[in-house]
Design an enzyme around this catalytic site. Sequence first.
Site, PDB file in Angstrom:
ATOM      1  CG  ASP A  63     -13.180   2.075   5.504  1.00 18.67           C
ATOM      2  OD1 ASP A  63     -12.526   2.146   4.545  1.00 18.67           O
ATOM      3  OD2 ASP A  63     -12.884   2.293   6.706  1.00 18.67           O
ATOM      4  NE  ARG A  81      -3.635  -0.226   2.342  1.00 20.63           N
ATOM      5  CZ  ARG A  81      -4.596   0.229   3.494  1.00 20.63           C
ATOM      6  NH1 ARG A  81      -4.510  -0.844   4.353  1.00 20.63           N
ATOM      7  NH2 ARG A  81      -5.196   1.256   3.699  1.00 20.63           N
TER       8      ARG A  81
HETATM    9  C1  S3P Z   1      -9.043   5.083   9.015  1.00 23.42           C
HETATM   10  C2  S3P Z   1      -9.149   6.033   7.798  1.00 23.42           C
HETATM   11  C3  S3P Z   1      -9.596   5.561   6.586  1.00 23.42           C
HETATM   12  C4  S3P Z   1     -10.291   4.203   6.578  1.00 23.42           C
HETATM   13  C5  S3P Z   1      -9.473   3.284   7.439  1.00 23.42           C
HETATM   14  C6  S3P Z   1      -9.261   3.877   8.771  1.00 23.42           C
HETATM   15  C7  S3P Z   1      -8.518   5.796  10.347  1.00 23.42           C
HETATM   16  O1  S3P Z   1      -8.359   5.676   5.413  1.00 23.42           O
HETATM   17  O2  S3P Z   1     -10.377   3.958   5.238  1.00 23.42           O
HETATM   18  O3  S3P Z   1     -10.250   1.955   7.587  1.00 23.42           O
HETATM   19  O4  S3P Z   1      -8.588   5.194  11.282  1.00 23.42           O
HETATM   20  O5  S3P Z   1      -8.116   6.812  10.189  1.00 23.42           O
HETATM   21  P1  S3P Z   1      -7.630   6.769   4.973  1.00 23.42           P
HETATM   22  O6  S3P Z   1      -7.221   7.735   5.840  1.00 23.42           O
HETATM   23  O7  S3P Z   1      -6.559   6.127   4.172  1.00 23.42           O
HETATM   24  O8  S3P Z   1      -8.869   7.328   4.152  1.00 23.42           O
END
Ligand code: S3P
Length: 432
Positions: free
Chosen positions: A319, A123
């Site tokens: 999500d 990632r």
């Molecule tokens: C999260 C932020 C989101 C989400 C992930 C959890 C977090 O990701 O998709 O499951 O806990 O801050 P991104 O910050 O990459 O959008």
Amino acid sequence: MAEVQLSAAPRLRGALSVPGDKSISHRAVMFNAIAEGKAEITHFLMGADCLSTIACFRAMGVQIDQCVDRVVVHGVGLRGLREPADVLDCGNSGTTLRLMTGLLAGIDGMYAVMTGDASLRSRPQRRIVDPLRGLGATVDGRQNGALAPLSVRGATLHGGSYDLKIASAQVKSAVLLAGLSGDGVMTVTGRTDGRDHTERMLTGMGIDVQTRGSVVTLTPPVHPVFPYALSLRVPGDPSSAAFWWVAAAIHPNAEITTTGVGMNPTRVGALEVLRQMGAQITVSNARTEGSEPVADVTVSSSSLRATTIHGAIIPQLIDEIPVLAVAAAMAVGQTIIADAAELKAKETDRISTVVTALQAMGVRIEATADGMIIDGRGALDGATVDSHGDHRLAMAWAIAALVARSEMTIRGSEAVDVSYPEFWRDLAAIAE
Ligand code: S3P
């Protein structure tokens, strides 16, 4: 690899208390680890991702006691984390890796290497490495910081600002946390509209975090009593509840209540979209728990119509897109999902994995550069589909199975352990 076979359920009924919120559980451990004092966290999500966070902070000298869904964190203070003696394993968890990198980058004398499973190591990490470097931090990784393992050599940072181009709460949080042990104000501007649990929880711990429009600032504490330990009950995870909301909405004989679910406005885009699609939804018993709004949500059988999901709402449901795609397949008409290129940076490339699986279920669905187009025809065929190790896919395919015209086989069903270890038990409880 585990496999589950599921057939359509004649009736879905019941009330479920979904597990604790994943984002809030991570933060409750991380922030209390560097707090002054002892905190008790209840309804904590004992999923694999949050267990990775616990293991990492234990490796930095923090005592964390666990019992069923209760965790006690013995904070070591902002300057008390010990340099880990070995590589920190973040497992499948992007939140663990990205928030911890930000936090450790600002701690003088710290050196840490962080890695994870094959998914996490594939990632993109420049999204945190670039801003942290820009603020003067020493962070590196494979391919010049693009991929984990990442290494960080902490140093006191002097504040600064970063203009966020993608609506990522993980990046916003990493930058703010890098400023926590610094000696200047840290500012994030731009796409700060991702989830705001970091801002809420740090404020609850006595840290000066201000949000004005899209500008978020964090002023490092000058007094050593901050951040102070914060005991809390973690709200139910709306991202987990969303599976049951969709299940009830697409099933012809269903009524499911999810109790004590987090209703933070940055997280409940899926409810709004389901409402737009015509879902029968009742929200009751609204209350506040700690610094987060919570309510019970009941969804019953509905006739869904297609919709367009794009723009500002995307970060509020990112999500939930795999299961919303299942809802769109069961709706009547063409649903367009756009402005969601971030799906490619999740545990799998969720544009391609969702499209492939729904095609196998007989759905006319097409991938686009930033989303997908789904021709809903109100039916799904059973098929053999794979989670590809992605927890949200395993659960979305299980929800599809509840209405499919023939048996569904879900390969890699153990992936649910990442965020919802009791998923199969809860499914058995509501399916009659
Ligand atoms: C999260 C932020 C989101 C989400 C992930 C959890 C977090 O990701 O998709 O499951 O806990 O801050 P991104 O910050 O990459 O959008």
